[in-house]
Motif scaffolding. Structure first.
Motif, PDB file in Angstrom:
ATOM      1  N   ILE A 158       0.859  -1.097  -0.001  1.00 16.16           N
ATOM      2  CA  ILE A 158      -0.220  -0.135   0.101  1.00 16.16           C
ATOM      3  C   ILE A 158       0.819   1.420  -0.111  1.00 16.16           C
ATOM      4  O   ILE A 158       1.685   1.253   0.929  1.00 16.16           O
ATOM      5  CB  ILE A 158      -0.869  -0.036   1.259  1.00 16.16           C
ATOM      6  N   TYR A 159       0.810   2.123  -1.156  1.00 16.12           N
ATOM      7  CA  TYR A 159       1.657   3.146  -1.430  1.00 16.12           C
ATOM      8  C   TYR A 159       0.759   4.456  -1.499  1.00 16.12           C
ATOM      9  O   TYR A 159      -0.161   4.253  -2.388  1.00 16.12           O
ATOM     10  CB  TYR A 159       2.648   3.038  -2.524  1.00 16.12           C
ATOM     11  N   SER A 160       1.196   5.626  -1.081  1.00 17.91           N
ATOM     12  CA  SER A 160       0.805   6.726  -1.529  1.00 17.91           C
ATOM     13  C   SER A 160       1.134   6.914  -3.251  1.00 17.91           C
ATOM     14  O   SER A 160       2.278   6.466  -3.365  1.00 17.91           O
ATOM     15  CB  SER A 160       1.301   8.240  -0.708  1.00 17.91           C
ATOM     16  N   ALA A 161       0.325   7.443  -4.093  1.00 23.03           N
ATOM     17  CA  ALA A 161       0.804   7.388  -5.330  1.00 23.03           C
ATOM     18  C   ALA A 161       2.123   8.353  -5.634  1.00 23.03           C
ATOM     19  O   ALA A 161       2.971   7.828  -6.514  1.00 23.03           O
ATOM     20  CB  ALA A 161      -0.101   8.376  -5.983  1.00 23.03           C
ATOM     21  N   GLY A 162       2.290   9.183  -4.765  1.00 27.91           N
ATOM     22  CA  GLY A 162       3.682  10.041  -4.831  1.00 27.91           C
ATOM     23  C   GLY A 162       4.892   9.008  -4.555  1.00 27.91           C
ATOM     24  O   GLY A 162       6.043   9.273  -5.151  1.00 27.91           O
ATOM     25  N   THR A 163       4.643   8.376  -3.493  1.00 29.26           N
ATOM     26  CA  THR A 163       5.743   7.473  -3.172  1.00 29.26           C
ATOM     27  C   THR A 163       6.214   6.456  -4.324  1.00 29.26           C
ATOM     28  O   THR A 163       7.336   6.127  -4.794  1.00 29.26           O
ATOM     29  CB  THR A 163       5.451   6.605  -1.815  1.00 29.26           C
ATOM     30  N   ALA A 164       4.951   5.992  -5.115  1.00 24.63           N
ATOM     31  CA  ALA A 164       5.181   4.917  -5.968  1.00 24.63           C
ATOM     32  C   ALA A 164       5.969   5.716  -7.419  1.00 24.63           C
ATOM     33  O   ALA A 164       6.795   5.291  -7.823  1.00 24.63           O
ATOM     34  CB  ALA A 164       3.952   4.608  -6.528  1.00 24.63           C
ATOM     35  N   GLN A 165       5.561   7.066  -7.428  1.00 21.69           N
ATOM     36  CA  GLN A 165       5.964   7.683  -8.429  1.00 21.69           C
ATOM     37  C   GLN A 165       7.497   8.167  -8.456  1.00 21.69           C
ATOM     38  O   GLN A 165       8.435   7.848  -9.259  1.00 21.69           O
ATOM     39  CB  GLN A 165       5.242   9.185  -8.289  1.00 21.69           C
ATOM     40  N   CYS A 189      -5.161  -8.182  -6.615  1.00 21.23           N
ATOM     41  CA  CYS A 189      -4.089  -7.430  -6.870  1.00 21.23           C
ATOM     42  C   CYS A 189      -2.981  -7.544  -5.733  1.00 21.23           C
ATOM     43  O   CYS A 189      -3.220  -8.008  -4.903  1.00 21.23           O
ATOM     44  CB  CYS A 189      -4.596  -5.886  -6.870  1.00 21.23           C
ATOM     45  N   ASP A 190      -1.965  -7.014  -6.199  1.00 25.52           N
ATOM     46  CA  ASP A 190      -0.474  -6.792  -5.244  1.00 25.52           C
ATOM     47  C   ASP A 190      -0.389  -5.268  -4.672  1.00 25.52           C
ATOM     48  O   ASP A 190       0.573  -5.317  -3.832  1.00 25.52           O
ATOM     49  CB  ASP A 190       0.583  -7.648  -5.516  1.00 25.52           C
ATOM     50  N   THR A 191      -1.026  -4.328  -5.151  1.00 26.87           N
ATOM     51  CA  THR A 191      -0.798  -3.064  -4.924  1.00 26.87           C
ATOM     52  C   THR A 191      -1.950  -2.312  -4.697  1.00 26.87           C
ATOM     53  O   THR A 191      -2.687  -2.392  -5.702  1.00 26.87           O
ATOM     54  CB  THR A 191       0.189  -2.607  -5.890  1.00 26.87           C
ATOM     55  N   LEU A 192      -1.813  -1.416  -3.722  1.00 22.06           N
ATOM     56  CA  LEU A 192      -2.983  -0.176  -3.604  1.00 22.06           C
ATOM     57  C   LEU A 192      -2.283   1.179  -3.691  1.00 22.06           C
ATOM     58  O   LEU A 192      -1.452   1.283  -2.847  1.00 22.06           O
ATOM     59  CB  LEU A 192      -3.789  -0.551  -2.525  1.00 22.06           C
ATOM     60  N   LEU A 193      -2.641   1.909  -4.391  1.00 24.54           N
ATOM     61  CA  LEU A 193      -2.036   3.256  -4.612  1.00 24.54           C
ATOM     62  C   LEU A 193      -2.999   4.196  -3.933  1.00 24.54           C
ATOM     63  O   LEU A 193      -4.271   4.166  -4.400  1.00 24.54           O
ATOM     64  CB  LEU A 193      -1.648   3.691  -5.894  1.00 24.54           C
ATOM     65  N   LEU A 194      -2.659   5.106  -3.331  1.00 26.17           N
ATOM     66  CA  LEU A 194      -3.708   5.997  -2.655  1.00 26.17           C
ATOM     67  C   LEU A 194      -3.397   7.613  -3.286  1.00 26.17           C
ATOM     68  O   LEU A 194      -2.136   7.933  -3.110  1.00 26.17           O
ATOM     69  CB  LEU A 194      -3.627   6.199  -1.127  1.00 26.17           C
ATOM     70  N   SER A 195      -4.261   8.258  -3.844  1.00 23.88           N
ATOM     71  CA  SER A 195      -4.203   9.540  -4.261  1.00 23.88           C
ATOM     72  C   SER A 195      -5.233  10.351  -3.975  1.00 23.88           C
ATOM     73  O   SER A 195      -6.167  10.503  -4.577  1.00 23.88           O
ATOM     74  CB  SER A 195      -4.135   9.176  -5.779  1.00 23.88           C
ATOM     75  N   CYS A 196      -5.502  10.396  -2.522  1.00 27.23           N
ATOM     76  CA  CYS A 196      -6.580  10.921  -2.033  1.00 27.23           C
ATOM     77  C   CYS A 196      -6.536  12.650  -1.396  1.00 27.23           C
ATOM     78  O   CYS A 196      -6.913  12.686  -0.237  1.00 27.23           O
ATOM     79  CB  CYS A 196      -7.083  10.098  -0.701  1.00 27.23           C
ATOM     80  N   GLY A 197      -5.727  13.322  -2.099  1.00 27.19           N
ATOM     81  CA  GLY A 197      -5.709  14.602  -1.361  1.00 27.19           C
ATOM     82  C   GLY A 197      -4.246  15.115  -1.012  1.00 27.19           C
ATOM     83  O   GLY A 197      -3.601  14.214  -0.375  1.00 27.19           O
ATOM     84  N   LEU A 198      -3.805  16.482  -0.990  1.00 36.92           N
ATOM     85  CA  LEU A 198      -2.412  16.741  -0.621  1.00 36.92           C
ATOM     86  C   LEU A 198      -2.901  17.681   0.726  1.00 36.92           C
ATOM     87  O   LEU A 198      -3.934  18.441   0.701  1.00 36.92           O
ATOM     88  CB  LEU A 198      -2.202  17.343  -1.738  1.00 36.92           C
ATOM     89  N   LEU A 199      -2.027  17.714   1.561  1.00 38.11           N
ATOM     90  CA  LEU A 199      -2.033  18.704   2.723  1.00 38.11           C
ATOM     91  C   LEU A 199      -0.950  19.283   2.766  1.00 38.11           C
ATOM     92  O   LEU A 199       0.145  19.156   2.884  1.00 38.11           O
ATOM     93  CB  LEU A 199      -2.512  17.714   3.965  1.00 38.11           C
ATOM     94  N   PRO A 200      -1.162  20.751   2.930  1.00 41.07           N
ATOM     95  CA  PRO A 200      -0.066  21.859   3.163  1.00 41.07           C
ATOM     96  C   PRO A 200       0.772  21.273   4.383  1.00 41.07           C
ATOM     97  O   PRO A 200       0.116  21.068   5.327  1.00 41.07           O
ATOM     98  CB  PRO A 200      -0.756  23.292   3.039  1.00 41.07           C
ATOM     99  N   GLU A 201       2.081  21.263   4.243  1.00 42.06           N
ATOM    100  CA  GLU A 201       2.959  20.973   5.408  1.00 42.06           C
ATOM    101  C   GLU A 201       3.157  22.215   6.210  1.00 42.06           C
ATOM    102  O   GLU A 201       4.152  22.712   6.155  1.00 42.06           O
ATOM    103  CB  GLU A 201       4.102  20.216   4.818  1.00 42.06           C
ATOM    104  N   ASN A 202       2.553  22.548   7.310  1.00 39.87           N
ATOM    105  CA  ASN A 202       2.614  23.705   8.091  1.00 39.87           C
ATOM    106  C   ASN A 202       3.264  23.705   9.632  1.00 39.87           C
ATOM    107  O   ASN A 202       2.813  24.329  10.483  1.00 39.87           O
ATOM    108  CB  ASN A 202       1.337  24.331   7.924  1.00 39.87           C
ATOM    109  N   GLU A 203       3.810  22.307  10.009  1.00 38.82           N
ATOM    110  CA  GLU A 203       4.299  22.214  11.171  1.00 38.82           C
ATOM    111  C   GLU A 203       5.124  23.376  11.607  1.00 38.82           C
ATOM    112  O   GLU A 203       4.983  24.170  12.533  1.00 38.82           O
ATOM    113  CB  GLU A 203       5.045  20.968  11.576  1.00 38.82           C
TER     114      GLU A 203
END
Lengths: 420, 118
Positions: free
Chosen positions: A136-143, A247-261
């Protein structure tokens, strides 16, 4: 402690364009701090084309677009530090950072530009039921794995979420020999650009199932199957509509969050809608001399707009460093209504802006043949017809300084979507 | 007379186009907001093409892969031949933006060029 006039946190497209703009507006002492080993940020893994149509009038790939701006930084001899992580920003603009060469160090800045970008919503944030196997990967990680490191995350793929990165990765994985079986999208519309649906899904016969979500993940060591189901208007799964995909892979492309820590630790006030800083027309936050631009401010659809916005931030930071700021200038709040979810900026100081001010926003649903209406108090100023507006694409309104000057007692600006 | 619905990919606006055809000849294109939409629609119904972007392996570079693209559009039907042809290639670093990775890929007459310095 070292001193710089301007510290820019992040060396992606926003940080680079902000630096170039600040230098061109007379600021010599600039430092860009980047945590990765090269400048360019996320563009380095976005190897598809379509970047730069507005800025360079040609279609570039992500790395090409990044290199154009990196070149401008090199030509101007703007200082930057790679492999360097900013740990903290204080309210009085002391930046604490660390890297392997310098260890931990502090910099006193006269102004700071926040350009940290955003990150992907993770599985943990999505509350997807089922086992927690590998695959299970975020789409960006897979990219990043496929495009920069040369690894294929899997062979039989299901994608949840129709954000642009997910669509791009559906095509990319297909071209690399994987079987992408389906893209499921919770909402009744896609979160990605239409062109990506055409080029990345339709071209390859990959089905897009709107109003569908993942309700189960099977597999203990590795993903073995994913079950999706249709959802009703309440976004709850409809019993009986389940479809199971091996399947062997699930990609997640469910939104982006500004990184504001970091923004938070500096005392920057954040918008609950964008998760980014609340800024005025100069893209300055509530903390004096701290500006924000790019995806840390609000998630953009096109990098060209990031570059434009960052150039504005750079110019205004330069002005702040050279001239200080007139804190007595009156600020008018922009109220987003009727389908307009937010605006950037949120506050406008009519006496401080240049001839024209671009206000960007997103809508909350798909609107066809509607108008974007702008009101100064109760007076309709502008009404512009838009054939289609969708949440996946940014919209904008241009405010004229001369028009604003006709309303010296202005209390509020309203931007709303209106039916024909 | 027949009509085809297309989404323009000329730019991120993604205009909805309607192409009207008669005897395999395009008689009208509507829905476009710029001339590129018209050109795209006419081409898409007669001879669809795409820019293909991919990666190839590199030895001794700052990364194990370098990104690349076809310098111009290639016929849509040749996309997989292009990516297949790139799989067998390994370059030696340094590779620069614009370097030819593979010339005349899949007999299209189009070169594949690098899009990153590695």
């Amino acid at each position: 402690m070292k001193n710089y006039d301007l510290v820019i946190v992040g060396g992606g497209p926003a940080g680079l364009a902000a630096a170039v703009s600040a230098r061109d507006n007379g600021i010599e002492s600039i430092l860009i701090i980047e945590r990765d080993k090269e400048l360019g940020g996320i563009l380095n893994q976005c190897i598809h084309n379509g970047f730069g149509l507005h800025t360079f009038k040609e279609e570039l790939t992500g790395p090409e677009y990044a290199s154009r701006f990196a070149k401008q930084v090199f030509e101007r001899n703007i200082e930057y530090k790679l492999n360097t992580m900013v740990m903290d920003i204080s309210g009085d603009k002391v930046v604490t950072a660390m890297n392997r060469e310098d260890g931990m160090f502090e910099i006193q800045a006269k102004a700071i530009i926040l350009a940290m970008g955003c990150r992907e919503r993770s599985r943990g944030a999505l509350n997807i039921p089922g086992y927690r196997p590998a695959g299970i990967y975020s789409a960006g990680t897979a990219q990043r794995l496929v495009n920069m490191e040369g690894y294929m995350p899997g062979k039989k793929v299901v994608i949840l979420g129709s954000g642009d990165i997910g669509l791009i990765m559906a095509r990319r994985m297909t071209l690399e020999g994987a079987k992408v079986q389906v893209v499921a999208e919770l909402m009744p519309y896609s979160g990605g650009l239409k062109r990506n649906i055409v080029q990345c899904l339709d071209d390859f016969g990959i089905p897009l199932k709107l109003s569908h979500t993942v309700i189960d993940i099977e597999g203990k060591e590795r993903v073995e199957a994913v079950t999706i189901a249709e959802v009703g208007p309440d976004r709850k799964p409809i019993p009986g509509s389940e479809i199971r995909y091996e399947c062997d892979t699930l990609l997640l492309s469910c939104g982006l969050l500004p990184e504001n820590e970091l923004s938070r630790s500096a005392g920057v006030e954040l918008s609950p809608i964008t998760s980014g800083p609340i800024v005025n027309d100069s893209l300055e936050t509530n903390v004096d001399g701290v500006f924000a631009c790019g995806n840390v401010l609000h998630v953009h659809d096109l990098v060209d707009y990031v570059s434009q916005e960052a150039a504005v931030a750079g110019k205004n930071a330069a002005k702040y460093i050279k001239e200080g700021k007139d804190s007595s200038a009156k600020a008018v709040e922009i109220f987003p209504e009727g389908g307009v979810r937010y605006t950037v900026p949120k506050y406008v100081r009519p006496t401080e802006i240049e001839d024209k001010l671009t206000v960007r926003f997103r809508v909350g649903a798909v609107y066809k043949n509607c108008y974007i209406a702008t009101y100064y108090d109760d007076t309709l100023i502008n009404k512009r017809k838009r054939p289609v507006m969708a949440p996946g694409e940014m919209e904008q309104v241009i405010l004229d300084k001369s028009k604003l000057a006709e309303f010296p007692d202005l209390n509020k600006i309203t931007i709303r979507i209106e039916e024909a | 007379m027949e009509t085809k619905d297309l989404t323009c990919i000329g730019c991120p606006l993604g205009c909805s186009l309607v192409v009207t055809m008669e005897n395999n000849e395009v008689t009208s294109v509507t829905g476009n907001t710029c001339p590129r939409g018209d050109a795209y629609a006419r081409k898409e119904v007669t001879n669809p093409t795409r820019i293909v972007t991919s990666t190839v392996r590199v030895n001794g570079g700052s990364l194990p892969m370098v990104s690349c693209k076809t310098k111009e559009d290639i016929p849509k039907g040749k996309i997989f031949e292009v990516t297949e042809a790139l799989k067998s290639i390994t370059l030696e670093a340094p590779v620069h933006i614009g370097d030819v990775v593979l010339s005349n890929v899949a007999g299209t007459g189009v070169d594949v060029i690098a899009t990153k310095n590695v």
